[in-house]
Design an enzyme around this catalytic site. Sequence first.
Site, PDB file in Angstrom:
ATOM      1  N   ASP A  11       1.040  -1.136   0.126  1.00 56.03           N
ATOM      2  CA  ASP A  11      -0.239   0.218   0.014  1.00 56.03           C
ATOM      3  C   ASP A  11       1.094   0.863  -0.151  1.00 56.03           C
ATOM      4  O   ASP A  11       2.143   1.322   0.520  1.00 56.03           O
ATOM      5  CB  ASP A  11      -0.754   0.160   1.270  1.00 56.03           C
ATOM      6  N   SER A  12       0.115   2.406  -0.181  1.00 53.61           N
ATOM      7  CA  SER A  12       1.149   3.573  -0.188  1.00 53.61           C
ATOM      8  C   SER A  12       1.588   3.679   1.472  1.00 53.61           C
ATOM      9  O   SER A  12       2.392   4.657   1.048  1.00 53.61           O
ATOM     10  CB  SER A  12      -0.154   4.810  -0.613  1.00 53.61           C
ATOM     11  N   CYS A  74      -4.326  -1.288  -1.846  1.00 53.54           N
ATOM     12  CA  CYS A  74      -4.463   0.607  -2.129  1.00 53.54           C
ATOM     13  C   CYS A  74      -5.864   0.702  -3.325  1.00 53.54           C
ATOM     14  O   CYS A  74      -5.033   0.191  -4.411  1.00 53.54           O
ATOM     15  CB  CYS A  74      -3.126   0.883  -2.358  1.00 53.54           C
ATOM     16  N   GLU A 156      -5.876   9.145   9.339  1.00 57.26           N
ATOM     17  CA  GLU A 156      -4.877   8.911   9.886  1.00 57.26           C
ATOM     18  C   GLU A 156      -4.461  10.008  11.053  1.00 57.26           C
ATOM     19  O   GLU A 156      -3.571   9.088  11.961  1.00 57.26           O
ATOM     20  CB  GLU A 156      -3.507   9.996   9.506  1.00 57.26           C
ATOM     21  N   CYS A 188     -11.547   3.022  -0.558  1.00 61.52           N
ATOM     22  CA  CYS A 188      -9.818   3.829  -0.199  1.00 61.52           C
ATOM     23  C   CYS A 188      -9.604   2.599   0.509  1.00 61.52           C
ATOM     24  O   CYS A 188     -10.639   2.924   2.113  1.00 61.52           O
ATOM     25  CB  CYS A 188      -9.911   4.985   0.626  1.00 61.52           C
ATOM     26  N   HIS A 190      -8.636   3.475   3.586  1.00 59.48           N
ATOM     27  CA  HIS A 190      -8.549   4.322   4.833  1.00 59.48           C
ATOM     28  C   HIS A 190     -10.078   4.202   5.655  1.00 59.48           C
ATOM     29  O   HIS A 190     -10.670   4.239   6.493  1.00 59.48           O
ATOM     30  CB  HIS A 190      -7.827   5.293   4.989  1.00 59.48           C
TER      31      HIS A 190
HETATM   32  N1  DGL Z   1      -4.979   3.295   0.279  1.00 61.90           N
HETATM   33  C1  DGL Z   1      -4.738   5.000  -0.931  1.00 61.90           C
HETATM   34  C2  DGL Z   1      -6.107   3.994  -0.656  1.00 61.90           C
HETATM   35  O1  DGL Z   1      -6.756   3.263  -0.324  1.00 61.90           O
HETATM   36  C3  DGL Z   1      -4.738   5.587   0.469  1.00 61.90           C
HETATM   37  C4  DGL Z   1      -3.828   6.712   0.859  1.00 61.90           C
HETATM   38  C5  DGL Z   1      -3.217   7.577  -0.500  1.00 61.90           C
HETATM   39  O2  DGL Z   1      -3.585   8.227  -1.031  1.00 61.90           O
HETATM   40  O3  DGL Z   1      -2.266   7.276  -0.717  1.00 61.90           O
HETATM   41  O4  DGL Z   1      -6.834   4.914  -1.422  1.00 61.90           O
END
Ligand code: DGL
Length: 276
Positions: A11-12, A74, A156, A188, A190
């Site tokens: 993931d990011s 992600c 976050e 997403c 999050h």
């Molecule tokens: N994990 C990213 C997603 O699911 C969200 C966080 C980011 O913008 O990197 O899109």
Amino acid sequence: MDKSRPIGVFDSGIGGLSVLRQLIRFMPYENYLYLGDTARVPYGNKSDDIVRRYADESTEFMLEKNVKLIVVACNTVSAVALEAVQNKAGDIPVIGMIQPAAAAALRTTVNGRIGIIGTRATINSNAYPEGITTLQGGDKITVFSQACPLFVPIVEEGLMRHQVARVITEEYLDKLKKENIDTLVLGCTHYPLLSSLITELMPGLNLIDSGEHASVTALRLLAERNMLADEREEFLIKHNIDFYVTDVPSVFFEQAQRFLGFAIDSPQKVVLGDKI
Ligand code: DGL
């Protein structure tokens, strides 16, 4: 095929831990490797080219670690770079977030009106509407999309129960409410942490957690290919996960616990891409 090879999850940043949580729920006996590009998060407001480059570097890392399956945890990467990841991965199967959630949304909706929320990159890519409407029966569905760029920082910062989260969520959901959707894809990684607030504001709405449905897809794929790890009782007590990150921010452990539901061991710091 060595079934004890790890499932690679990337993931990011830390958002993908909500996906890892679901993977563990469905497949507790697996060895996992989690990579979070915490030095370069967020991806959601970046251009497709940059996201593709970062995804390529994370995929490279996964392949170096000899994973048996890659889960792109992600939505942003899944929306703009899944094909590139699949091409690079070759024989190693790759599961993204979009297709399983799109299919789940289509199965779930009764009135044929589905909402999608995600980062700007995910929404601009149109991956979810395309993913839904190209499925059998999907042509009868109307999809309404809404980018929610402030949700990632809210989660976050741990502000899910704060008034600021309520005001912003109301604002984002207002348009979707007017469209009379009955199903909402949390597009997403999050956003599952905002589920209870969203349910409070829109009671009765069916929420689709992309990580949950991707995990079911992963379980099915590994079972079909006879690649599930052998059952090991001790993994139910202590999960076997190697964590890698590109940076360890001061709030990392607190955030990781929030996403995962349990405390994690210290991650190893790695450099992706050109090792300068
Ligand atoms: N994990 C990213 C997603 O699911 C969200 C966080 C980011 O913008 O990197 O899109």
